[in-house]
Design an enzyme around this catalytic site. Sequence first.
Site, PDB file in Angstrom:
ATOM      1  N   ASP A   9       0.820  -1.208   0.000  1.00  0.00           N
ATOM      2  CA  ASP A   9       0.000   0.000   0.000  1.00  0.00           C
ATOM      3  C   ASP A   9       0.855   1.259   0.000  1.00  0.00           C
ATOM      4  OD1 ASP A   9      -2.802   0.680   0.147  1.00  0.00           O
ATOM      5  OD2 ASP A   9      -2.911  -1.103   1.424  1.00  0.00           O
ATOM      6  N   HIS A  26       3.159   3.483  -8.694  1.00  0.00           N
ATOM      7  CA  HIS A  26       3.086   2.047  -9.004  1.00  0.00           C
ATOM      8  C   HIS A  26       4.399   1.582  -9.632  1.00  0.00           C
ATOM      9  CE1 HIS A  26      -1.008   1.935  -7.784  1.00  0.00           C
ATOM     10  NE2 HIS A  26      -1.506   2.580  -8.828  1.00  0.00           N
ATOM     11  N   SER A  54      -6.285  -6.568  -6.859  1.00  0.00           N
ATOM     12  CA  SER A  54      -7.415  -7.304  -6.288  1.00  0.00           C
ATOM     13  C   SER A  54      -8.579  -7.277  -7.279  1.00  0.00           C
ATOM     14  CB  SER A  54      -7.843  -6.671  -4.967  1.00  0.00           C
ATOM     15  OG  SER A  54      -8.643  -5.538  -5.221  1.00  0.00           O
ATOM     16  N   ARG A  60     -11.147   0.834 -10.228  1.00  0.00           N
ATOM     17  CA  ARG A  60     -10.324   2.073 -10.339  1.00  0.00           C
ATOM     18  C   ARG A  60     -10.476   2.653 -11.754  1.00  0.00           C
ATOM     19  NH1 ARG A  60      -5.027   1.963  -6.497  1.00  0.00           N
ATOM     20  NH2 ARG A  60      -6.078   1.030  -4.724  1.00  0.00           N
ATOM     21  N   LEU A 117      11.967 -24.216 -10.768  1.00  0.00           N
ATOM     22  CA  LEU A 117      12.914 -23.557  -9.846  1.00  0.00           C
ATOM     23  C   LEU A 117      12.379 -23.592  -8.411  1.00  0.00           C
ATOM     24  CD1 LEU A 117      13.853 -20.632 -12.232  1.00  0.00           C
ATOM     25  CD2 LEU A 117      14.987 -22.827 -11.937  1.00  0.00           C
ATOM     26  N   ARG A 161       1.826  -5.422   5.871  1.00  0.00           N
ATOM     27  CA  ARG A 161       1.049  -4.417   5.139  1.00  0.00           C
ATOM     28  C   ARG A 161       1.684  -3.056   5.364  1.00  0.00           C
ATOM     29  NH1 ARG A 161      -5.292  -3.954   3.578  1.00  0.00           N
ATOM     30  NH2 ARG A 161      -4.974  -2.237   2.138  1.00  0.00           N
ATOM     31  N   ARG A 167      -5.718  -3.788   7.445  1.00  0.00           N
ATOM     32  CA  ARG A 167      -6.861  -4.620   7.027  1.00  0.00           C
ATOM     33  C   ARG A 167      -6.344  -5.750   6.167  1.00  0.00           C
ATOM     34  NH1 ARG A 167      -8.090   0.553   5.627  1.00  0.00           N
ATOM     35  NH2 ARG A 167      -7.324   0.367   3.500  1.00  0.00           N
ATOM     36  N   SER A 169      -8.338  -6.876   3.456  1.00  0.00           N
ATOM     37  CA  SER A 169      -8.800  -6.536   2.105  1.00  0.00           C
ATOM     38  C   SER A 169      -8.950  -7.754   1.182  1.00  0.00           C
ATOM     39  CB  SER A 169      -7.868  -5.506   1.468  1.00  0.00           C
ATOM     40  OG  SER A 169      -7.768  -4.370   2.280  1.00  0.00           O
TER      41      SER A 169
HETATM   42  C1  FPP Z   1      -1.893  -0.066  -3.531  1.00  0.00           C
HETATM   43  O1  FPP Z   1      -1.475   1.260  -3.436  1.00  0.00           O
HETATM   44  C2  FPP Z   1      -1.220  -0.719  -4.643  1.00  0.00           C
HETATM   45  C3  FPP Z   1      -1.842  -1.319  -5.693  1.00  0.00           C
HETATM   46  C4  FPP Z   1      -3.299  -1.408  -5.820  1.00  0.00           C
HETATM   47  C5  FPP Z   1      -1.070  -1.910  -6.803  1.00  0.00           C
HETATM   48  C6  FPP Z   1       0.179  -2.644  -6.441  1.00  0.00           C
HETATM   49  C7  FPP Z   1       1.026  -2.727  -7.649  1.00  0.00           C
HETATM   50  C8  FPP Z   1       2.381  -2.599  -7.676  1.00  0.00           C
HETATM   51  C9  FPP Z   1       3.218  -2.476  -6.495  1.00  0.00           C
HETATM   52  C10 FPP Z   1       3.127  -2.567  -8.953  1.00  0.00           C
HETATM   53  C11 FPP Z   1       3.105  -3.752  -9.803  1.00  0.00           C
HETATM   54  C12 FPP Z   1       3.266  -5.065  -9.113  1.00  0.00           C
HETATM   55  C13 FPP Z   1       4.153  -6.020  -9.454  1.00  0.00           C
HETATM   56  C14 FPP Z   1       4.088  -7.367  -8.845  1.00  0.00           C
HETATM   57  C15 FPP Z   1       5.224  -5.793 -10.424  1.00  0.00           C
HETATM   58  P1  FPP Z   1      -2.528   2.413  -3.687  1.00  0.00           P
HETATM   59  O2  FPP Z   1      -2.544   2.722  -5.146  1.00  0.00           O
HETATM   60  O3  FPP Z   1      -3.857   2.019  -3.151  1.00  0.00           O
HETATM   61  O4  FPP Z   1      -1.873   3.580  -2.886  1.00  0.00           O
HETATM   62  P2  FPP Z   1      -2.620   4.619  -1.933  1.00  0.00           P
HETATM   63  O5  FPP Z   1      -3.260   3.797  -0.841  1.00  0.00           O
HETATM   64  O6  FPP Z   1      -1.526   5.496  -1.440  1.00  0.00           O
HETATM   65  O7  FPP Z   1      -3.621   5.330  -2.790  1.00  0.00           O
END
Ligand code: FPP
Length: 222
Positions: A9, A26, A54, A60, A117, A161, A167, A169
């Site tokens: 997160d 991201h 998720s 989104r 692997l 987390r 949470r 989630s």
């Molecule tokens: C939550 O942060 C993050 C996500 C919903 C996406 C997670 C994806 C990545 C880390 C990148 C790609 C993954 C891989 C395995 C290469 P948020 O967007 O909800 O952040 P916020 O809570 O600050 O809004």
Amino acid sequence: MFHVAIIMDGNGRWASERRLPRVAGHRQGAESVRRVLEAAPAEGITDLTVYAFSSDNWSRPAAEVSALMRLLRHFLDNQIDNCIRNGVRVSAAGRRDRLPRIVLDSLERVERATAGLTRVHLRIALDYSSRDLMLEAVRCGARTREEMSRRLLPDVDLLIRTAGEQRLSDFLLWECAYAEFHFTQRLWPDFGAADLASAVSDFRGRQRRFGGLPQGYCEIPA
Ligand code: FPP
């Protein structure tokens, strides 16, 4: 086996603190996945599961969803050689039928190339809903704890987390029955090897009782 699962997160917050678009967070988050994966063997981690997307994330904005999908494909394509070199098996958990073809192709390619692997097993939770997977396991005939566990992922030892959220989630609900939880304020894009080491060291200091009494417990006579 030492199974660590991570709810990543804070990508959006990391980006907005820098007045950058969310996708920049991201992108930096994908870099954290690479760093944590590299640091995992030294921490004794054999199984690492990361919550990348998720089933509820489809709600989104379309632009963010497609940026995430492109990022995932890029990560899978770019990490394949690294994973092979480092003995990392990669697979996905979750629904596949709604993933864009480009992601599915890259995923299947990396899954095939790393299938044998055994040093670390990286599972990427994609279009993932723990509730849906539990229902599916039951629909497919699972009736006992053992049958459920066979159809789902291995039990989680440590769940991390980031970004101050506390949470589950809809992540690994069955598998976290006896997991230890580690919450940190660190935003996922800033999370690195030292944060992983500190979470694991916190975990090693916990006493896991699985509903029993502490090891060596001795009743003091009344
Ligand atoms: C939550 O942060 C993050 C996500 C919903 C996406 C997670 C994806 C990545 C880390 C990148 C790609 C993954 C891989 C395995 C290469 P948020 O967007 O909800 O952040 P916020 O809570 O600050 O809004």
